[in-house]
Design a protein around this motif. Structure first.
Motif, PDB file in Angstrom:
ATOM      1  N   ALA A 493       0.829  -1.207   0.000  1.00  0.00           N
ATOM      2  CA  ALA A 493       0.000   0.000   0.000  1.00  0.00           C
ATOM      3  C   ALA A 493       0.862   1.255   0.000  1.00  0.00           C
ATOM      4  O   ALA A 493       0.505   2.268  -0.612  1.00  0.00           O
ATOM      5  N   GLY A 494       2.008   1.177   0.681  1.00  0.00           N
ATOM      6  CA  GLY A 494       2.905   2.319   0.757  1.00  0.00           C
ATOM      7  C   GLY A 494       3.681   2.583  -0.515  1.00  0.00           C
ATOM      8  O   GLY A 494       4.407   3.576  -0.614  1.00  0.00           O
ATOM      9  N   LEU A 495       3.544   1.698  -1.510  1.00  0.00           N
ATOM     10  CA  LEU A 495       4.134   1.910  -2.833  1.00  0.00           C
ATOM     11  C   LEU A 495       3.080   2.202  -3.891  1.00  0.00           C
ATOM     12  O   LEU A 495       3.396   2.301  -5.079  1.00  0.00           O
ATOM     13  N   SER A 496       1.826   2.351  -3.479  1.00  0.00           N
ATOM     14  CA  SER A 496       0.735   2.509  -4.440  1.00  0.00           C
ATOM     15  C   SER A 496       0.955   3.683  -5.382  1.00  0.00           C
ATOM     16  O   SER A 496       0.655   3.606  -6.578  1.00  0.00           O
ATOM     17  N   HIS A 497       1.473   4.778  -4.863  1.00  0.00           N
ATOM     18  CA  HIS A 497       1.684   5.953  -5.720  1.00  0.00           C
ATOM     19  C   HIS A 497       2.693   5.659  -6.821  1.00  0.00           C
ATOM     20  O   HIS A 497       2.576   6.167  -7.938  1.00  0.00           O
ATOM     21  N   ALA A 498       3.702   4.825  -6.501  1.00  0.00           N
ATOM     22  CA  ALA A 498       4.733   4.499  -7.487  1.00  0.00           C
ATOM     23  C   ALA A 498       4.303   3.374  -8.420  1.00  0.00           C
ATOM     24  O   ALA A 498       4.680   3.351  -9.591  1.00  0.00           O
ATOM     25  N   LEU A 499       3.511   2.432  -7.924  1.00  0.00           N
ATOM     26  CA  LEU A 499       3.090   1.285  -8.727  1.00  0.00           C
ATOM     27  C   LEU A 499       1.885   1.604  -9.592  1.00  0.00           C
ATOM     28  O   LEU A 499       1.810   1.185 -10.749  1.00  0.00           O
ATOM     29  N   PHE A 500       0.916   2.344  -9.026  1.00  0.00           N
ATOM     30  CA  PHE A 500      -0.366   2.549  -9.699  1.00  0.00           C
ATOM     31  C   PHE A 500      -0.698   4.015  -9.950  1.00  0.00           C
ATOM     32  O   PHE A 500      -1.742   4.319 -10.528  1.00  0.00           O
ATOM     33  N   GLY A 501       0.154   4.920  -9.494  1.00  0.00           N
ATOM     34  CA  GLY A 501      -0.099   6.335  -9.715  1.00  0.00           C
ATOM     35  C   GLY A 501      -1.211   6.908  -8.870  1.00  0.00           C
ATOM     36  O   GLY A 501      -1.753   7.975  -9.178  1.00  0.00           O
ATOM     37  N   ARG A 502      -1.575   6.229  -7.773  1.00  0.00           N
ATOM     38  CA  ARG A 502      -2.599   6.710  -6.855  1.00  0.00           C
ATOM     39  C   ARG A 502      -2.065   6.590  -5.440  1.00  0.00           C
ATOM     40  O   ARG A 502      -1.729   5.490  -4.981  1.00  0.00           O
TER      41      ARG A 502
END
Length: 788
Positions: A493-502
């Motif tokens: 979840a803490g990588l969501s911005h990098a993995l999914f752009g959100r």
């Protein structure tokens, strides 16, 4: 495509092995020790990786590459022009590509760090769950669904966290997840147990996975269709792992002798074997499914569903090299002589070892193919998302309240509102949601599930404090009691911005002593620079009735030692409010590496946050809104009671023992001058700033001064510092070294037992009376009357 995939496979095989060879046999050695690099483990996976990246993947897919196949990954990036030669030449050197794929240390497009065996596999399942979570929300519905894929060795299945992950995935309806097992049947110390494949298949099938077994390549399947081929198939299928490996190493002539001895019939089988030279026979016997790029590409293309899928790909460890099959090849390297001979067989001219397309018959045709590969067409896939504004957090304090209860109230207040930040918070806990303060949040925001699920107790009007309807709009992910899964979920979840752009704001809770159960996954999440807030609660022997198994001792030291994690232990609600408001912003930062001259901390870079909280309700101080207090609470400490100019004793405390420290200071004031009380909210940040400032001064920045140095600057040199914490005393013992003060460190060093808080505080000598008695006996002056 078959010819192009074969050419790529051979180029990756060569470049990965040359990079390792160069690091071990050509580059000057500074330390006189082996550099290593796992040639054999890379070779066994080269066909799998080639088929996956150059045939099956799309840009939205994410891959965790087997740690020991890291050289292959870097060779692939080099072939695609995404990595320069200097990085390759400095493999495992300072500034070069890492031993194992790393999101934070490598410059190429690593999706998941995989240095910790097993964890890189499991996080793909939780990344898939987080992808479903994001896509279920209005603000994430346009995210293209990708497959979360792990390339793994068979020995990684020994890791317990993988088995815990499989069960959790089944609970949540895992999908869009592939695990590809490099089944080379060799590990670091030997050959794996016979029949492991059936256990692997049974394990995955039990949890609803599709299992695709890839045992034979196209050469073997063609041979099986020849007269006598079924007898050859039966022999291969029944051959023990260790014998197959040994024959592979010994080569074609030995293969022939063994097969003739076991199968020779003066007929069809003899003819099948006799039609092939020794070299051709060796190629046939080593043509297992996982070493056949065409077989792997076909298998990937055949998957037409989103169910989790395990590909069990049989391979030869060291395939295609001089050390193929040898039981010592895990850490072994080809010698210079072996490498020279292999270079001739690979068709790489001398002097062109680093040329990406050396030896390729039609380089321009291959370049055109590489430019058309879908996975690489979009360029680097490291995404981002805008930071979310943090609303003011100022909990109205009750007269007595615990930090755990206050934590829950703060989240409840956020849940009541409609801020963008609250919409992106996702909470999670390993079956301790209600007992760690998350209950009110979940009552308001609900459990996450892909399909709506009603709370049967609510439907039947059975009274309960938990009102947990589940559905796509829910913002809490409920986990089983495996703490490894908690930290892997927070990591994903803490990588969501990098993995999914959100961007997500992950918040997890766990009983503080059981931080240790998930410590490997916590370290792994921080190493990837995942961003999350974890609350360890209840903590310490303050959790008195529960006994030693539920009382944490070492966690404050873990918080201090863990890179990428800012650890706090506030005593009062106003401190916690300030810290949480700061933390929600800190989780989103991605700035430069420079130090803040006020604290000498790298706050601009951001990180994760750990809160050590308690269930003990403390009497709260009056309202405090001044900037010095707010800044001190965030930076790590402030004077609750400033020392006078003739101060003889300073009590520095952290966390729930605040009332004991304050009471002791009041009693000491009758017999010791100008007693000061230092409130430490984060020994971690005070210590980190101090060591950074010292380093800066050593490098010539004479004006560097840390907060803790300034706090203690006016404390007389002969003053005694007493440190108190409900945790290991070493957490604060270093304070005496800042200005050279004599220090008495009190805390907990042994497992506790059941009792009241007063019982245990007295037992460990961290109650007010014990503090006073220790100070009275160790300082000059009249005896201080100790009161309970």
């Amino acid at each position: 495509m078959q010819a192009e995939l074969k050419a790529i496979e051979q180029r990756l095989l060569w470049l990965s092995h040359w990079m390792i060879h160069h690091a071990n046999h050509i580059r000057p050695k500074a330390d006189g020790i082996k550099v290593g690099g796992h040639q054999a483990s890379s070779a066994s996976m080269v066909s799998i990786l080639t088929a996956l990246y150059f045939s099956a993947l799309r840009p939205e897919d994410r891959v965790a590459v087997k740690p020991h196949a890291g050289p292959l990954f870097h060779a692939m990036q080099y072939l695609m022009g995404n990595l320069d030669r200097a990085k390759m030449e400095n493999f495992r050197g300072y500034g070069g590509v890492q031993s194992y794929p790393s999101r934070t240390k490598d410059t190429d497009d690593v999706d998941f760090s995989t240095g910790s065996v097993g964890l890189g596999v499991a996080i793909t399942a939780f990344a898939s769950l987080i992808q479903d979570y994001v896509r279920a929300k209005p603000w994430g519905a346009d995210v293209a669904p990708g497959r979360m894929i792990a390339l793994m060795g068979d020995a990684e299945l020994d890791e317990g966290n993988i088995h815990e992950c499989l069960q959790e995935g089944w609970k949540h309806g895992l999908r869009n997840c592939w695990w590809i097992v490099d089944y080379n049947r060799q590990s670091l110390d030997g050959v794996v147990q016979e029949g492991l494949w059936s256990r692997i298949e049974g394990l995955f099938t039990a949890f609803g996975w599709e299992v695709v077994r890839l045992k034979h390549g196209v050469l073997q399947r063609a041979a099986f269709a020849e007269p006598g081929g079924e007898r050859l198939r039966a022999w291969i299928d029944g051959c023990p792992n260790d014998l197959y490996s040994a024959l592979t190493y010994e080569g074609g002539a030995v293969w022939r002798a063994q097969l003739m001895e076991d199968l020779g019939d003066q007929g069809e089988v003899n003819a099948l074997i006799g039609r092939r030279s020794d070299e051709e026979l060796a190629l046939l016997m080593e043509n297992l499914g996982g070493n056949c790029v065409d077989t792997m590409a076909e298998a990937f293309a055949a998957v037409d569903h989103d169910r989790p899928t395990c590909f069990l790909a049989y391979t030869v460890k060291g395939w295609g090299t001089a050390i193929a099959g040898h039981k010592d090849n895990h850490g072994g390297l080809m010698t210079k002589a072996q490498m020279a001979d292999w270079q001739r067989r690979m068709g790489v001219p001398e002097g062109q070892e680093w040329e990406p397309l050396a030896g390729v018959a039609d380089p321009e045709a291959l370049r055109r193919f590489l430019r058309s590969v879908p996975f690489f067409a979009a360029g680097p896939r490291r995404m981002t998302d805008a930071p979310l504004a943090v609303p003011p957090i100022a909990l109205t304090s009750e007269r007595e309240i615990s930090t755990q209860a206050a934590f829950g109230k703060i989240l409840d207040e956020l849940a009541r509102g409609d801020s963008p930040l609250a919409a992106r918070i996702v909470t999670t806990s390993p079956d301790v949601t209600g007992t760690t303060g998350l209950g009110p949040w979940v009552n308001r925001r609900g459990l996450f599930a892909r399909a709506a699920r009603a709370d049967r107790f609510r439907e039947r009007r059975i009274a309960s404090t938990a009102k947990w309807d589940a559905g796509p709009e829910g913002q809490h992910i409920e986990l089983g009691i495996a703490e490894m899964n908690l930290f892997l979920t927070l990591g994903a979840a803490g990588l969501s911005h990098a993995l999914f752009g959100r961007r997500l704001i992950p918040v997890g809770t766990v009983y503080d002593p059981f931080v240790c159960r998930g410590l490997d996954a916590l370290n792994y999440a921080c190493y990837q620079d995942a961003r999350f807030l974890i609350a360890g609660t209840p903590s310490g022997v303050t959790l008195a009735p529960e006994g030693g198994a539920h009382q944490s001792i070492s966690t404050p030291l873990i918080g201090m030692a863990q890179d990428g994690l800012a650890a706090f232990e506030p005593a009062f609600v106003d401190e916690l409010s300030v810290i949480m408001e700061w933390a929600f912003d800190y989780l989103q930062r991605d700035g430069h590496e420079g130090r803040d001259p006020r604290t000498w901390l790298r706050d601009a870079t951001g990180g994760s946050v750990y809160l050590r909280l308690t269930t003990n309700p403390l009497e709260q101080p009056g309202r405090r809104h001044d900037d010095a207090f707010r800044q001190g609470a965030v930076d790590g400490g402030y004077w609750l009671r400033p020392p006078g100019s003739n101060c003889e004793v300073v009590i520095a405390y952290q966390g729930a023992v605040a009332p004991e420290a304050i009471r002791a200071a009041g009693q000491m004031a009758e017999a010791r001058r100008d007693v000061g009380v230092l409130a430490v909210t984060s020994a971690d940040r005070l210590n980190a700033g101090w060591t950074a400032a010292q380093r800066a001064r050593a490098l010539g920045e004479t004006g560097a001064s840390a907060l803790v140095e300034r706090l203690l600057a006016d404390v007389p040199r002969d003053c005694l510092i007493v440190t108190v914490i409900d945790g290991h005393p070493a957490t604060l013992a270093w304070l005496g070294g800042v200005r050279g003060h004599r220090t008495l460190s009190l805390g907990v060093e042994h497992f506790g037992q059941t009792g009241t808080i007063g019982d245990l505080y007295r037992h460990f000598g961290i109650d007010a009376r014990s503090i006073v008695e220790r100070v009275s006996g160790l300082t000059e002056g009249r005896r201080i009357p100790a009161r309970a």
